[in-house]
Enzyme design. Structure first.
Site, mmCIF file in Angstrom:
data_model
loop_
_atom_site.group_PDB
_atom_site.id
_atom_site.type_symbol
_atom_site.label_atom_id
_atom_site.label_comp_id
_atom_site.label_asym_id
_atom_site.label_seq_id
_atom_site.Cartn_x
_atom_site.Cartn_y
_atom_site.Cartn_z
ATOM 1 N N GLY A 103 0.758 -1.158 -0.054
ATOM 2 C CA GLY A 103 -0.013 0.064 0.155
ATOM 3 C C GLY A 103 0.931 1.228 0.039
ATOM 4 O O GLY A 103 0.428 2.279 0.674
ATOM 5 N N ARG A 114 -15.411 -16.305 -9.501
ATOM 6 C CA ARG A 114 -14.685 -14.883 -9.665
ATOM 7 C C ARG A 114 -15.838 -14.085 -9.785
ATOM 8 O O ARG A 114 -15.925 -13.066 -9.225
ATOM 9 C CB ARG A 114 -13.661 -14.717 -10.771
ATOM 10 C CG ARG A 114 -13.305 -13.468 -11.014
ATOM 11 C CD ARG A 114 -12.462 -12.996 -12.239
ATOM 12 N NE ARG A 114 -11.436 -14.091 -12.464
ATOM 13 C CZ ARG A 114 -10.336 -13.888 -11.854
ATOM 14 N NH1 ARG A 114 -9.959 -13.084 -11.099
ATOM 15 N NH2 ARG A 114 -9.413 -14.890 -11.991
ATOM 16 N N ARG A 167 -6.037 -9.051 -8.347
ATOM 17 C CA ARG A 167 -7.139 -9.678 -8.753
ATOM 18 C C ARG A 167 -7.491 -9.328 -10.377
ATOM 19 O O ARG A 167 -7.448 -8.035 -10.580
ATOM 20 C CB ARG A 167 -8.516 -9.585 -7.996
ATOM 21 C CG ARG A 167 -8.115 -10.049 -6.633
ATOM 22 C CD ARG A 167 -7.742 -11.698 -6.443
ATOM 23 N NE ARG A 167 -8.593 -12.359 -6.926
ATOM 24 C CZ ARG A 167 -8.368 -13.808 -6.974
ATOM 25 N NH1 ARG A 167 -7.349 -14.314 -6.856
ATOM 26 N NH2 ARG A 167 -9.191 -14.509 -7.388
ATOM 27 N N ASN A 202 -5.826 1.815 -13.477
ATOM 28 C CA ASN A 202 -4.727 1.038 -12.911
ATOM 29 C C ASN A 202 -3.159 1.397 -13.017
ATOM 30 O O ASN A 202 -2.977 2.147 -14.031
ATOM 31 C CB ASN A 202 -4.673 -0.449 -13.580
ATOM 32 C CG ASN A 202 -3.758 -1.575 -13.310
ATOM 33 O OD1 ASN A 202 -3.596 -1.532 -11.696
ATOM 34 N ND2 ASN A 202 -3.273 -2.352 -13.602
ATOM 35 N N HIS A 253 0.573 -0.135 -13.523
ATOM 36 C CA HIS A 253 1.315 -1.358 -13.720
ATOM 37 C C HIS A 253 2.743 -1.165 -13.950
ATOM 38 O O HIS A 253 3.385 -0.194 -14.473
ATOM 39 C CB HIS A 253 0.810 -1.884 -15.197
ATOM 40 C CG HIS A 253 1.565 -3.177 -15.379
ATOM 41 N ND1 HIS A 253 1.236 -4.402 -14.690
ATOM 42 C CD2 HIS A 253 2.504 -3.637 -16.378
ATOM 43 C CE1 HIS A 253 1.763 -5.486 -15.173
ATOM 44 N NE2 HIS A 253 2.687 -4.945 -16.172
ATOM 45 N N THR A 299 -9.461 -2.305 -19.327
ATOM 46 C CA THR A 299 -10.296 -2.993 -20.030
ATOM 47 C C THR A 299 -10.332 -4.299 -19.579
ATOM 48 O O THR A 299 -9.795 -4.633 -18.735
ATOM 49 C CB THR A 299 -10.050 -2.608 -21.538
ATOM 50 O OG1 THR A 299 -8.503 -3.380 -21.768
ATOM 51 C CG2 THR A 299 -10.011 -1.122 -21.940
ATOM 52 N N GLU A 319 -9.127 -6.816 -21.155
ATOM 53 C CA GLU A 319 -7.603 -7.386 -21.748
ATOM 54 C C GLU A 319 -6.987 -6.975 -20.533
ATOM 55 O O GLU A 319 -6.576 -6.224 -20.065
ATOM 56 C CB GLU A 319 -7.359 -7.047 -22.907
ATOM 57 C CG GLU A 319 -8.157 -7.424 -24.050
ATOM 58 C CD GLU A 319 -8.122 -8.820 -24.409
ATOM 59 O OE1 GLU A 319 -7.095 -9.631 -24.118
ATOM 60 O OE2 GLU A 319 -9.191 -9.425 -24.322
ATOM 61 N N LEU A 320 -6.077 -7.961 -19.939
ATOM 62 C CA LEU A 320 -5.378 -7.886 -18.701
ATOM 63 C C LEU A 320 -4.170 -6.691 -19.182
ATOM 64 O O LEU A 320 -3.362 -6.817 -20.314
ATOM 65 C CB LEU A 320 -4.399 -9.054 -18.484
ATOM 66 C CG LEU A 320 -3.343 -8.857 -17.179
ATOM 67 C CD1 LEU A 320 -4.063 -8.604 -16.151
ATOM 68 C CD2 LEU A 320 -2.701 -10.203 -17.189
ATOM 69 N N ASP A 321 -3.940 -5.786 -18.518
ATOM 70 C CA ASP A 321 -2.936 -4.770 -18.499
ATOM 71 C C ASP A 321 -2.793 -4.106 -20.127
ATOM 72 O O ASP A 321 -1.838 -3.975 -20.538
ATOM 73 C CB ASP A 321 -1.759 -5.318 -18.119
ATOM 74 C CG ASP A 321 -1.415 -5.578 -16.747
ATOM 75 O OD1 ASP A 321 -2.414 -4.982 -15.823
ATOM 76 O OD2 ASP A 321 -0.857 -6.647 -16.279
HETATM 77 C C1 GRF Z 1 3.085 -1.145 -7.636
HETATM 78 O O1 GRF Z 1 4.428 -1.510 -8.150
HETATM 79 C C2 GRF Z 1 1.974 -1.313 -8.848
HETATM 80 O O2 GRF Z 1 2.601 -0.931 -9.991
HETATM 81 C C3 GRF Z 1 1.911 -2.854 -9.010
HETATM 82 O O3 GRF Z 1 1.948 -3.384 -7.551
HETATM 83 C C4 GRF Z 1 2.861 -2.555 -6.876
HETATM 84 C C5 GRF Z 1 1.975 -2.042 -5.560
HETATM 85 O O4 GRF Z 1 2.726 -1.695 -4.691
HETATM 86 N N1 GRF Z 1 0.494 -3.031 -9.552
HETATM 87 P P1 GRF Z 1 2.242 -0.989 -3.312
HETATM 88 O O5 GRF Z 1 1.537 -1.924 -2.752
HETATM 89 O O6 GRF Z 1 1.319 0.258 -3.784
HETATM 90 O O7 GRF Z 1 3.399 -0.416 -2.655
#
Ligand code: GRF
Length: 184
Positions: free
Chosen positions: A11, A62, A88, A104, A106, A138, A140-142
């Protein structure tokens, strides 16, 4: 602008998003995790925020789990759902119901390395650059439209852990600001 933050682990992004609310003029109205042991729960509580905890392991399907999420979101009515280390995959009906409102972050320079283990994959490929991507979700993943990316040069001394830390440092800085640019 009202946002809800979804997370599954440490977090650090959650914390940065919460702590920059006043600076960037959005409001974290609630937080959500699928992991009852996530460290981020303490981050929510230390900032006086409610954290909805729904353990995905209680659900065989799911879709049933995501139905719970949909109900929760319909009560909260956020402008945006911010995924910050939420581990998830969302069902397509959930993505469709909240189309254009789920964001998101990534830890790779998409379209490189969707999915897991992005830092090691960048090292193994001998990449010159690594970084992070903020994008719309969307089904589709990432793969959704990219909102913002930031890259840095990989140094010979970099390891998986150093890349994790470098990426998070960037993410913690740019995610709150990027959220503030979103239009309701
Ligand atoms: C981040 O690097 C994010 O890009 C990825 O998971 C990590 C989460 O880190 N999806 P945190 O829990 O915010 O420290």
């Amino acid at each position: 602008m009202k946002i809800v933050v979804f997370f599954s682990g440490t977090g650090t992004n959650l914390q940065s998003i919460i702590e920059n609310q006043d600076k960037y003029g959005y409001e974290v109205c609630s937080c959500f995790t699928n992991n009852p042991n996530a460290e981020g729960i303490n981050v929510c509580h230390s900032h006086g925020l409610h954290c909805e905890i729904v353990d995905h392991q209680r659900f065989a399907e799911r879709a049933d789990f995501d139905n719970e999420i949909d109900k929760y979101l319909n009560i909260i009515e956020p402008d945006f759902v911010i995924l910050a280390g939420y581990m998830r995959i969302l069902s397509s009906f959930l993505v469709d119901n909240w189309e254009g409102q789920i964001i998101n972050i990534h830890p790779s320079l998409l379209p490189k390395y969707p999915g897991l283990n992005t830092h090691q994959r960048a090292l193994d490929a001998g990449d010159k650059y690594h970084g992070t991507t903020i994008h719309f979700v969307t089904s589709e993943l990432d793969d959704g439209p990219i909102i913002r990316q930031e890259a840095f040069e990989i140094e010979p001394s970099d390891t998986k852990n150093s890349l994790i830390n470098k990426v998070k440092e960037i993410e913690n800085r740019i995610y709150p600001e990027t959220i503030s640019f979103l239009n309701k």
